[in-house]
Scaffold this active site. Structure first.
Site, PDB file in Angstrom:
ATOM      1  N   HIS A 311       0.839  -1.197   0.000  1.00  0.00           N
ATOM      2  CA  HIS A 311       0.000   0.000   0.000  1.00  0.00           C
ATOM      3  C   HIS A 311       0.873   1.245   0.000  1.00  0.00           C
ATOM      4  O   HIS A 311       1.961   1.243   0.580  1.00  0.00           O
ATOM      5  CB  HIS A 311      -0.925   0.014   1.227  1.00  0.00           C
ATOM      6  CG  HIS A 311      -2.056   0.996   1.126  1.00  0.00           C
ATOM      7  ND1 HIS A 311      -1.916   2.322   1.473  1.00  0.00           N
ATOM      8  CD2 HIS A 311      -3.342   0.849   0.709  1.00  0.00           C
ATOM      9  CE1 HIS A 311      -3.074   2.942   1.281  1.00  0.00           C
ATOM     10  NE2 HIS A 311      -3.938   2.071   0.811  1.00  0.00           N
ATOM     11  N   ASP A 369      -7.957  -4.213  -0.817  1.00  0.00           N
ATOM     12  CA  ASP A 369      -8.398  -4.463  -2.187  1.00  0.00           C
ATOM     13  C   ASP A 369      -8.290  -5.938  -2.554  1.00  0.00           C
ATOM     14  O   ASP A 369      -9.063  -6.437  -3.374  1.00  0.00           O
ATOM     15  CB  ASP A 369      -7.571  -3.619  -3.161  1.00  0.00           C
ATOM     16  CG  ASP A 369      -7.724  -2.137  -2.910  1.00  0.00           C
ATOM     17  OD1 ASP A 369      -8.870  -1.679  -2.805  1.00  0.00           O
ATOM     18  OD2 ASP A 369      -6.700  -1.436  -2.801  1.00  0.00           O
TER      19      ASP A 369
END
Length: 434
Positions: A311, A369
């Site tokens: 991330h 995600d």
């Protein structure tokens, strides 16, 4: 920073023989900030920070992230506690008001949102202006922006009462618009909201009910939907939130600002990450293909990327991923996804990422995600709706940030600077002499 806040030190900078002391301020948490507002006026230079990765663009009290420690707080509350113990409308109230509501306050707020979910009757005809195969996000951008043509009584950004009315309208009507964008895309009739259902259940019904039969909301899916909304409600000054603030700094109407945020979220590097993660699982196809895929990932020259891992902000485990992982398995069990090869691929990839030194050393942990894409697929949503759902949830964060910005006396119209590397002054030459 607020003029009442005193600096806790100064940084001295010297440029071309001139010195300037820049105040250093501390927030309630996180790194200190150096106030550079007088840098250009005093020394005639700008800072250069592509992507604003080291620049605080505003002061905010809404969301705090510590990427190194894997911490995400909304108004001080850990995201894990909110996702497990709260509900989306309560989190909406928290983001907007600053505190968790009392039982009476929540009842009043929930009732207010529930009774504003309908759209103007003429608004339904607006959808017919789009092609039948229009991407649902294209419809979202246009439809949300068009709300300003229907609700003239809440466009004055300087009126605090109108700002509150806008908050309620957006939170209430975005699910209806999102569901209609989906129904229009698949060619089914619109389903009106019901006041006897909670926020998540109402949305699921508007998406999946058909006139030919009664639709009963699966409580496991409704609970998972609530968690997905909460986990995506706000995430500090990301690209779409910064877009909303930048648009809002020009005093654009709130519906236009949120439409701008949706457009920014549509980018595959932002809101489309869960779709990319799911497409990766589809591309792998089967557990037997994972070793070859992992070798390609480790080979920098292959150009193959591991989607849904790592991330931009979190250099530790994404705190939202832990909650999403649990919700994902609950959904899989509820819908009977025991023999789906993509689930097997996801579980094996997760195991490898959490045990292989290559990924551990690079802190490539599964992020939200990775789990949300396959979970939404199990719930019946096509990939084209993933970013729409993200936008639905993030609307409350956008409108909370927009409202905070409008209440900030230090806020100015956004006007980033640049490093100009183009041609210097040139004289115009007649076209016949070039």
């Amino acid at each position: 920073m607020d003029s009442n806040v005193k600096p806790n030190g100064f940084a001295t900078i010297e440029v071309h023989g001139k010195k300037l002391e820049l105040p250093i301020y501390s927030g309630t948490d996180g790194p200190d900030v150096i106030d550079i507002r007088k840098l250009y006026a005093s020394l005639g230079v700008f800072t250069y920070d592509p992507g604003f990765t080291s620049t605080a663009s505003c002061e905010s009290q809404i969301t705090y992230i510590d990427g190194d420690a894997g911490i995400l707080l909304h108004r001080g509350y850990p995201i894990s506690q909110l996702a497990e113990k709260s509900n989306f409308l309560e989190v909406c109230y928290l983001l907007l008001k600053g505190n968790l509501p009392s039982e009476t306050e929540f009842s009043e707020f929930s009732n207010l949102i529930t009774r504003h979910t309908m759209l103007h009757a003429q608004f339904d005809r607006f959808f017919e202006g789009f092609r039948r195969d229009a991407h649902p996000m294209a419809v979202m951008v246009g439809a949300v922006g068009a709300l300003s043509a229907f609700y003239h009584d809440s466009l004055d950004v300087d009126d605090p009462v109108q700002r509150v009315i806008t908050q309620h309208r957006l939170i209430a009507k975005i699910p209806t618009i999102a569901a209609r964008a989906y129904k229009y895309w698949i060619g089914q009739p619109f389903v009106s909201p019901r006041n006897d259902l909670d926020y998540a259940s109402n949305f699921l019904r508007m998406c999946f009910a058909v006139p030919a039969e009664e639709y009963v909301v699966n409580p496991v899916l409704a609970k998972a939907m609530e968690k997905i909304f909460i986990l995506h409600a706000d995430h500090e000054q990301n690209a779409s939130t910064s877009t909303v603030r930048l648009a809002g700094s020009s005093e654009a109407n709130p519906f236009a600002c949120i439409a701008a945020g949706i457009a920014s979220l549509w980018g595959p590097a932002h809101g489309g990450a869960n779709e990319a993660a799911l497409n990766m699982l589809i591309e792998i196809g089967h557990v037997d293909n994972i070793p070859a895929f992992i070798e390609k990932v480790k080979n920098k020259e292959s150009g193959v990327r591991l989607m849904g891992f790592g991330h931009r902000v979190y250099k530790n485990y994404d705190p939202r991923a832990t909650v999403m992982q649990k919700a994902a398995h609950e959904v899989f069990k509820a819908v009977g996804m025991k023999d789906d090869p993509l689930l097997d691929v996801a579980i094996e990839l997760e195991r490898i990422a959490l045990s292989d030194p290559y990924f551990i050393d690079r802190k490539l942990y599964p992020n939200i995600d990775f789990y949300s894409g396959i979970t939404l697929r199990a719930m019946g949503f096509p990939v084209e709706m993933f970013t729409v759902l993200f936008a639905l949830a993030r609307t409350v964060g956008w409108i909370a940030q927009w409202s905070e910005m409008n209440e900030d006396a230090a806020q100015k119209i956004g006007r980033p600077r640049q490093v100009y590397t183009g041609a210097t002054t040139r004289d115009y030459v007649d076209i016949k002499k070039r």
